[in-house]
Structure formats: structure tokens, C-alpha cells
Design an enzyme around this catalytic site. Structure first.
Site, PDB file in Angstrom:
ATOM      1  CG  LEU A  10      -7.580   4.364   8.341  1.00  0.00           C
ATOM      2  CD1 LEU A  10      -7.500   3.577   9.641  1.00  0.00           C
ATOM      3  CD2 LEU A  10      -8.098   5.771   8.598  1.00  0.00           C
ATOM      4  NE  ARG A  17       4.413  -6.007   8.981  1.00  0.00           N
ATOM      5  CZ  ARG A  17       3.180  -6.481   9.122  1.00  0.00           C
ATOM      6  NH1 ARG A  17       2.959  -7.784   9.082  1.00  0.00           N
ATOM      7  NH2 ARG A  17       2.163  -5.655   9.275  1.00  0.00           N
ATOM      8  CG  ASN A 179     -10.841  -6.724  10.561  1.00  0.00           C
ATOM      9  OD1 ASN A 179     -11.574  -6.325   9.665  1.00  0.00           O
ATOM     10  ND2 ASN A 179     -10.064  -5.911  11.281  1.00  0.00           N
ATOM     11  NE  ARG A 343      11.802  12.684 -25.907  1.00  0.00           N
ATOM     12  CZ  ARG A 343      12.164  13.855 -25.360  1.00  0.00           C
ATOM     13  NH1 ARG A 343      11.591  14.276 -24.251  1.00  0.00           N
ATOM     14  NH2 ARG A 343      13.079  14.599 -25.932  1.00  0.00           N
ATOM     15  CE1 TYR A 376      14.028  15.203 -30.441  1.00  0.00           C
ATOM     16  CE2 TYR A 376      15.120  17.206 -31.189  1.00  0.00           C
ATOM     17  CZ  TYR A 376      14.258  16.559 -30.319  1.00  0.00           C
ATOM     18  OH  TYR A 376      13.629  17.264 -29.331  1.00  0.00           O
ATOM     19  CB  SER A 415      20.175  11.753 -46.250  1.00  0.00           C
ATOM     20  OG  SER A 415      19.314  10.741 -46.705  1.00  0.00           O
TER      21      SER A 415
HETATM   22  C1  UD1 Z   1      -5.089  -4.078  10.793  1.00  0.00           C
HETATM   23  C2  UD1 Z   1      -6.235  -4.513  11.715  1.00  0.00           C
HETATM   24  C3  UD1 Z   1      -6.367  -6.032  11.680  1.00  0.00           C
HETATM   25  C4  UD1 Z   1      -6.573  -6.491  10.264  1.00  0.00           C
HETATM   26  C5  UD1 Z   1      -5.471  -5.970   9.344  1.00  0.00           C
HETATM   27  C6  UD1 Z   1      -5.830  -6.239   7.895  1.00  0.00           C
HETATM   28  C7  UD1 Z   1      -6.313  -2.860  13.498  1.00  0.00           C
HETATM   29  C8  UD1 Z   1      -5.996  -2.581  14.935  1.00  0.00           C
HETATM   30  N1  UD1 Z   1      -5.980  -4.084  13.058  1.00  0.00           N
HETATM   31  O1  UD1 Z   1      -3.883  -4.589  11.338  1.00  0.00           O
HETATM   32  O2  UD1 Z   1      -7.446  -6.455  12.484  1.00  0.00           O
HETATM   33  O3  UD1 Z   1      -6.626  -7.889  10.225  1.00  0.00           O
HETATM   34  O4  UD1 Z   1      -5.325  -4.541   9.480  1.00  0.00           O
HETATM   35  O5  UD1 Z   1      -4.773  -5.870   7.054  1.00  0.00           O
HETATM   36  O6  UD1 Z   1      -6.877  -2.030  12.824  1.00  0.00           O
HETATM   37  N2  UD1 Z   1      -2.590   3.420   9.847  1.00  0.00           N
HETATM   38  C9  UD1 Z   1      -2.668   4.771  10.063  1.00  0.00           C
HETATM   39  N3  UD1 Z   1      -2.379   5.282  11.269  1.00  0.00           N
HETATM   40  C10 UD1 Z   1      -2.031   4.500  12.316  1.00  0.00           C
HETATM   41  C11 UD1 Z   1      -1.941   3.103  12.113  1.00  0.00           C
HETATM   42  C12 UD1 Z   1      -2.239   2.585  10.871  1.00  0.00           C
HETATM   43  O7  UD1 Z   1      -2.979   5.528   9.134  1.00  0.00           O
HETATM   44  O8  UD1 Z   1      -1.798   5.046  13.398  1.00  0.00           O
HETATM   45  C13 UD1 Z   1      -2.886   2.880   8.520  1.00  0.00           C
HETATM   46  C14 UD1 Z   1      -1.668   2.242   7.883  1.00  0.00           C
HETATM   47  O9  UD1 Z   1      -0.970   3.182   7.099  1.00  0.00           O
HETATM   48  C15 UD1 Z   1      -2.272   1.125   7.037  1.00  0.00           C
HETATM   49  C16 UD1 Z   1      -3.562   0.771   7.749  1.00  0.00           C
HETATM   50  O10 UD1 Z   1      -3.840   1.851   8.620  1.00  0.00           O
HETATM   51  O11 UD1 Z   1      -2.577   1.552   5.731  1.00  0.00           O
HETATM   52  C17 UD1 Z   1      -3.485  -0.526   8.525  1.00  0.00           C
HETATM   53  O12 UD1 Z   1      -2.449  -0.432   9.481  1.00  0.00           O
HETATM   54  P1  UD1 Z   1      -1.510  -1.659   9.823  1.00  0.00           P
HETATM   55  O13 UD1 Z   1      -0.524  -1.229  10.823  1.00  0.00           O
HETATM   56  O14 UD1 Z   1      -1.007  -2.285   8.569  1.00  0.00           O
HETATM   57  O15 UD1 Z   1      -2.572  -2.641  10.536  1.00  0.00           O
HETATM   58  P2  UD1 Z   1      -2.411  -4.178  10.790  1.00  0.00           P
HETATM   59  O16 UD1 Z   1      -1.483  -4.411  11.916  1.00  0.00           O
HETATM   60  O17 UD1 Z   1      -2.124  -4.854   9.518  1.00  0.00           O
HETATM   61 CA    CA Z   2      -1.650  -4.202   7.355  1.00  0.00          CA
END
Ligand code: UD1
Ligand code: CA
Length: 468
Positions: A10, A17, A179, A343, A376, A415
Site C-alpha cells: 500500500l 506528517r 500492530n 562518470r 578532460y 601538456s
Molecule cells: C496503520 C494501521 C495501524 C498500524 C500502523 C503501523 C490501519 C487502519 N491502521 O495506521 O493499525 O499500527 O499503520 O504503521 O491500517 N495507504 C493507502 N491508501 C489509503 C490509506 C493508506 O495506500 O487510503 C497506505 C499509506 O500510503 C501508507 C500505509 O497505507 O503507506 C499506511 O497508512 P497510514 O495512513 O500511515 O496508516 P497509519 O495511520 O499509520
Molecule cells: Ca503509518
């Protein structure tokens, strides 16, 4: 692992943040984006396919993923777009079509947790198979669980559900087992469960973390694998966490190299990417950066303020202070620098030497060939035992195109020679200082420009006095 494995990553979120215009998974840990590190761990499971859910800056994330696995398994990548980010459960729903034909296990990872090791994922999959679970997840314990989903267990110690921080009661927030976001699902059980997710929660999102409870209620079992080393599992949400993660990965890499016999004079100021290989008895001085797919041989010495990117360096080479080498190859027993720039496929054969303020671009130097000062060399092929005098330039660019220069064995270039390409200097030839070579030079020739002539004598005031 006996059943086929699929991986889903994902990576659609922006990562608010990070306070960045760039998608979080594109931020770099060392020289590689976060997503590349996660893909490495995924690939080590030898999956049938790796599906990446993209959204923010989808094109760039896709390109970064393809580059990360180029030549190693990029053909296993599939991309699905999640146009609107409505939660981690929703992200998995967006991949439904790609997963419909999948068999076996689905490992789900978040793109922002880059320190995960393949070994740990293998333990997760092994427990999933051993228990024939509908879902299995990693858990860990942290001193400060803020921001994480908490693991809620029943009286018998089995997982009951995961509760997100924002939905948790004060008592649930006290739980320090969290988690970290690494799951293994049975594909056949996961897909129908997705239909039962709702957005009835504090964030109004589809939570992937609600799936284990749904599966359990549906009669499946949910396994957990407790992982002691929490640092490996932590996700990156801020720039401070990014720096801390890079620090940990960097230290682990330096420890691995030192254990393998590499001297690292000052680990605190040495930056080496995770995949770099270095041979025993090589010495790395303070403030060196080694990046990308770099391989260094044995008994080399790399001096301070040097940056090596995608280099291949044979045994017994020295790279002196302040050099920049990118996509360059040193065969063995070479010396480079100080202050040299190699390079774009620059290549030194055994014992070739490149000295101060020399730039070598897309050029090859034969055995024992030397270019010691202020030179060069671009688009040039140099034979063996060639000596290039100070201030020599291959004039390879006519304003439109680049042209090649060939300098055959045993040539001595005086040179300040300008070699106007395309041009070839035949073996054994010698050029006088200041020559401008515009035509091919046959072997064993002496070429020389017009030497400066004395035009007149200059009388400086007071000099007559001084000469007495
Ligand atoms: C999530 C977990 C939480 C866990 C934490 C660990 C859920 C609801 N919660 O929270 O339990 O402790 O990760 O780091 O899953 N993303 C998508 N599409 C979306 C939302 C998120 O692709 O619609 C991806 C984000 O890009 C990211 C990852 O999922 O890479 C996690 O999303 P994030 O919003 O960071 O979840 P947390 O609030 O940290
Ligand atoms: Ca996260």
C-alpha cells in the site's frame, strides 16, 4: 513455503506528517526510496506477483518501483490506482481485480516501513501456513504505543481485534502490544471479507485492521507472530523518523562490513548503502559515501570526502581524497585522485592512474595508462601505457554532437594538447606541448604546434638596478 505467495504493497498515501510535496514512499533512505527497500523484502519471498497500490504521484511511485526491481523481477510488478485515499482497507479493495485470480497467500505491507527483513516476513508466512490461518500478523511491543493500532487479546490470549488509536478506550490505549502493519491473508478468505468493511469509526475510513476480527467471526483463525525487534517494524511518518531509520540501517550495514573484515575508521561519519559489498582488508576513511549497486574489492583504500555511486572497484585500488565516481569501473591496482571525477561508464584497466583534477567521462584507459593532472577525457578510448600530459582536453563536443577520440598504445601526449574529435592518434606517437590535433595522426609520428616566439624585450622600471 509451499503455497504460492502474492504481495500487496500500500503506497497511495501522501504522508501528511512529512510536510512534503513528494509522496512519502519516494523519500530516500540512503540513496534509495522507501518503496525500494520494501520491494527488496517482498521480492525475497519469490512471489507470483507484487501488486502496488498507488495514488499520490502515482507515475513517480511506479517509476521508482520499476527502477528498484529493474533486471531482478520488475516483470512481477502490477500497479493499481487508488484515486481517493479512503483508508488501508479501501486500498486493498482497489486491488481486488488484480487479486481475483490469485491463489494461496497474500502478504500485505505498507510502503512506509522500509527496515523489514525478508527473514521476518518468512517467519510470518511460515506461521500462517503452519496454523492454516485465515490471517496472520506480526505484532511487537513498544514503550510508547501512540499512533499505532493496539492488539486486543481475549482471555485465552488469542487475538480478538485490532483497535486504532483514535477509536480506542483509555484502557485500550494502555496496551503496548501494537500492530506494526505486516499481514498474511488467505486470498480466498480476504476478498469476501472486504465487502463487510464499513466506515463506522473515528476516521470514517475503511480499516484493513478490521479484517482479522471479521475473519475470526466468520469461523477462521487468526495467528500472530510476536517480533521482539520493534525497530525493524516501525513505519516512517516524519522526517525525524526517516533520519532515525537511516541511522539504524546504516549502522547495520557498517557492522556487517566490519564483521566481514573491512576497516571503517569512523563509522559515525561513513555512509554506505545497504546493498554495497566491500572486500576484506579494505580501509574506508572518515566521511566517505558509498551508494547504489557498488562493489569494492579487497585491500583497497578509500580516502576522505569521496563519493562512490554504482562503482565496481577491483582489488588493491586507492581512491584519494575528494573524488566523485559514478557508474565507473576500476579493474585492479588503480589509483584515482585526489579531486578526480569519473562518470558515465568511465573505466580504468589494471594499474591505470588518474590524478588531480582529472575528469573521465564515458572513456576507457588501458593498462598502465596515466592521466595525472588537470585533464578532460570524454568519449575516449586509450590504449596501454599511454601518458597524458597536464592540461590535455579531448574536445569531444562540436556544439551538436559528441565525437570519439582514440589514442593507441604507447602514445605520449604533451601538456596542454587539444584533441579535436573525431580523431585518432596512432601507436607510439608523441605530441608536443600545446598541440591542437585536428586530424588523425599515423603511428610513430611526432606532432607539434607552433612554439611561442620571442617578439621583443620588455624593460621594466627598476629591474636594471636589481640585476646588478
Ligand atoms: C496503520 C494501521 C495501524 C498500524 C500502523 C503501523 C490501519 C487502519 N491502521 O495506521 O493499525 O499500527 O499503520 O504503521 O491500517 N495507504 C493507502 N491508501 C489509503 C490509506 C493508506 O495506500 O487510503 C497506505 C499509506 O500510503 C501508507 C500505509 O497505507 O503507506 C499506511 O497508512 P497510514 O495512513 O500511515 O496508516 P497509519 O495511520 O499509520
Ligand atoms: Ca503509518
Amino acid at each position: 513455503m509451499t503455497q504460492p505467495i502474492n504481495v500487496l504493497i500500500l503506497a497511495a498515501g501522501l504522508g501528511t506528517r512529512m510536510k512534503s510535496a513528494r509522496a512519502k514512499v519516494l523519500h530516500r533512505l540512503g540513496s534509495r526510496p522507501l518503496i525500494a527497500h520494501v520491494l527488496d523484502a517482498a521480492l525475497a519471498l519469490d512471489p507470483e506477483q507484487i501488486v502496488v497500490v498507488v495514488g499520490h504521484q502515482a507515475e513517480q511511485v511506479e517509476a521508482a518501483a520499476r527502477e528498484a526491481l529493474a533486471g531482478r523481477g520488475a516483470e512481477r510488478l502490477r500497479f493499481v490506482t487508488q484515486a481517493e485515499q479512503r483508508g488501508t482497507g479501501h486500498a486493498v479493495m482497489s486491488a481486488r481485480a488484480s487479486l481475483a485470480g490469485a491463489r494461496g497467500a497474500l502478504v500485505v505491507l505498507y510502503g512506509d516501513a522500509p527496515l523489514i527483513r525478508a527473514e521476518t516476513l518468512r517467519r510470518l508466512v511460515a506461521e500462517h501456513e503452519r496454523g492454516a490461518h485465515a490471517a496472520t500478523l506480526l505484532t511487537t511491543e513498544v514503550a510508547d504505543p501512540r499512533g499505532y493500532g493496539r492488539i486486543i487479546r481475549d482471555g485465552g490470549g488469542s487475538l480478538e481485534r485490532i483497535v486504532e488509536e483514535k477509536d480506542a478506550t483509555p484502557a485500550e490505549r494502555e496496551v503496548r502490544e501494537i500492530n506494526p502493519g505486516f499481514y498474511c491473508f488467505e486470498v480466498g478468505a480476504l476478498l469476501p471479507a472486504l465487502d463487510r468493511l464499513t466506515t463506522r469509526n473515528a476516521q470514517g475510513e475503511y480499516y484493513l485492521t478490521d479484517i482479522p476480527e471479521l475473519l475470526r467471526r466468520g469461523g477462521g483463525t487468526v495467528g500472530t507472530v510476536f517480533h521482539e525487534a520493534a525497530e525493524e517494524l516501525l513505519g516512517i511518518n516524519t522526517r525525524a523518523e526517516l533520519a532515525a531509520a537511516w541511522g539504524r540501517l546504516r549502522r547495520a550495514t557498517l557492522d556487517r562490513l566490519m564483521a566481514a573484515g573491512v576497516t571503517i575508521v569512523d563509522p559515525d561519519s561513513t555512509y554506505i548503502d545497504a546493498g554495497v559489498e566491500v572486500g576484506a582488508d579494505t580501509v574506508i576513511h572518515p566521511q566517505v559515501v558509498i551508494e547504489g549497486a557498488s562493489r569494492l574489492g579487497r585491500e583497497c583504500e578509500i580516502y576522505s570526502w569521496t563519493r562512490l555511486t554504482n562503482v565496481e572497484i577491483g582489488d588493491n585500488c586507492r581512491v584519494l581524497n575528494g573524488c566523485v565516481l559514478a557508474d565507473a569501473r576500476l579493474a585492479a591496482r588503480n589509483s584515482v585522485g585526489p579531486f578526480a571525477h569519473l562518470r558515465m561508464g568511465a573505466e580504468l584497466s589494471e594499474e591505470a592512474v588518474v590524478g588531480n583534477f582529472v575528469e573521465v567521462k564515458k572513456s576507457r584507459l588501458g593498462r598502465k595508462t596515466k592521466a595525472m593532472h588537470l585533464t578532460y577525457l570524454g568519449d575516449a578510448t586509450l590504449g596501454e601505457r599511454v601518458n597524458i600530459g597536464a592540461g590535455t582536453v579531448t574536445c569531444n563536443y562540436d556544439g551538436k554532437r559528441k565525437h570519439p577520440t582514440v589514442i593507441e598504445d604507447d602514445v605520449k601526449i604533451g601538456s596542454d594538447t587539444m584533441l579535436v574529435a573525431p580523431v585518432r592518434v596512432g601507436r607510439g606517437s608523441v605530441s608536443g606541448a600545446g598541440s591542437v590535433i585536428t586530424k588523425d595522426v599515423p603511428p610513430d609520428s611526432l606532432v607539434a604546434g607552433v612554439p611561442a616566439q620571442i617578439k621583443k624585450q620588455i624593460i621594466h622600471e627598476g629591474h636594471e638596478e636589481a640585476r646588478k
